[in-house]
Design an enzyme around this catalytic site. Sequence first.
Site, PDB file in Angstrom:
ATOM      1  N   GLY A 154      -8.026  24.124  11.345  1.00  0.00           N
ATOM      2  CA  GLY A 154      -9.026  24.223  12.404  1.00  0.00           C
ATOM      3  C   GLY A 154      -9.388  22.864  12.960  1.00  0.00           C
TER       4      GLY A 154
ATOM      5  NE  ARG B  84     -11.808  26.058  18.932  1.00  0.00           N
ATOM      6  CZ  ARG B  84     -11.638  27.095  19.742  1.00  0.00           C
ATOM      7  NH1 ARG B  84     -12.049  27.028  21.000  1.00  0.00           N
ATOM      8  NH2 ARG B  84     -11.060  28.189  19.319  1.00  0.00           N
TER       9      ARG B  84
ATOM     10  CG  ASP C 113      -4.975  34.404  10.331  1.00  0.00           C
ATOM     11  OD1 ASP C 113      -5.788  33.854   9.562  1.00  0.00           O
ATOM     12  OD2 ASP C 113      -5.112  35.574  10.732  1.00  0.00           O
ATOM     13  CB  VAL C 114      -6.190  29.598   7.009  1.00  0.00           C
ATOM     14  CG1 VAL C 114      -5.832  28.332   7.767  1.00  0.00           C
ATOM     15  CG2 VAL C 114      -7.562  30.131   7.415  1.00  0.00           C
TER      16      VAL C 114
ATOM     17  CB  SER D  18     -22.065  26.158   5.469  1.00  0.00           C
ATOM     18  OG  SER D  18     -23.264  26.342   6.215  1.00  0.00           O
TER      19      SER D  18
ATOM     20  CE1 TYR E 178     -19.889  30.335   8.237  1.00  0.00           C
ATOM     21  CE2 TYR E 178     -22.106  29.724   7.555  1.00  0.00           C
ATOM     22  CZ  TYR E 178     -20.864  29.374   8.042  1.00  0.00           C
ATOM     23  OH  TYR E 178     -20.590  28.056   8.324  1.00  0.00           O
TER      24      TYR E 178
ATOM     25  CB  ILE F  95     -22.853  20.124  13.402  1.00  0.00           C
ATOM     26  CG1 ILE F  95     -23.347  19.281  12.214  1.00  0.00           C
ATOM     27  CG2 ILE F  95     -21.906  19.308  14.279  1.00  0.00           C
ATOM     28  CD1 ILE F  95     -22.243  18.779  11.319  1.00  0.00           C
TER      29      ILE F  95
END
Length: 324
Positions: A55, A58, A121-122, A207, A220, A257
């Site tokens: 990824g 960006r 696609d990981v 995260s 998530y 971020i």
Amino acid sequence: MPESREDDGMSRRSFLKKATATVAGLGAGLAVVGAAAAAQSRGGELEGQVAVVTGGGRGIGRGIALTLAKAGADIAIIETDVLDTAFNQYRSRQIGGLSHGRKTAEEISSLGRRTIVAQADVSKWVQVRAAVGKILDELGRIDILVNNAGVAAPRGIMASSIDVDYMNGGAWDQIMNVNLKGAIFCSMSVLPHMKKRKYGRIINISSDAGVRAHPWGTAYTCSKSALIGYTQSLALDLARNYRDASITANAICPGLIWTDMTRSAAHAYKKIWQSDRECFDQVVSKVIPQGRAPTPEDVGRLALYFAVNPSVTAQAAHVNGGYL
């Protein structure tokens, strides 16, 4: 008396000549030192190494890729254009990852580094293996793996509202497959190479949500918390069972971020009169003690720290402006 003045004149001229020579010599010496420092700066701490950033086209991935490239590493970016798991985040399966990856690769090439973009696609084991094989064929080695690729639903389901459809093939599986399984697949693919060379750095992008629970975004939060657990388990395994090698594993936990992911979340939660960025900035001003959001490059600098320190492993460090 005239002879004395003449002698004084000669002495002054001699002194000035010697002083000028000394200054010129000092200037030349400083120029040599400056040139050596510049050459060392161009080489950087990661000169000769290869870093893989999933990824990396960006957002945080781009910031990490550019930071490692500036430190001397050649960069391989793993991206994809079609990602079923990204529909909620990007409102489309078409995410344009490869085009973003190529743009970032152009920036890296302008720094004088080798770079390639590999498609995968990981969350798909076969695709990951093929991408890693391509990177090894073209760049010859992998020293650093940054598992950055991740997805999130902008409006997550509350923990008490999870149903069977959500768990069976829905958003739960989609997010877990990329955020957790993707990092494991990529690590599994590079570890045999790292073990053979007795060197490697694995850096997983978790995260703040992985250590600070929220009632929303359950999938998530669980995926990022599990990623920290995997990172630390892997680090201890490598430390204890491969002591003759220098292979570390660490996690970075970014806070708020400004990226496509946070833009999508801001779009979902903003007031009708707000822009996405206004909503994001309002939240930042309220919850981040420093009053400003970190940048992708801030995360990149922490990744660089992990990449160059052989005794730092099994850590989960935050980049969040003091948000506790």
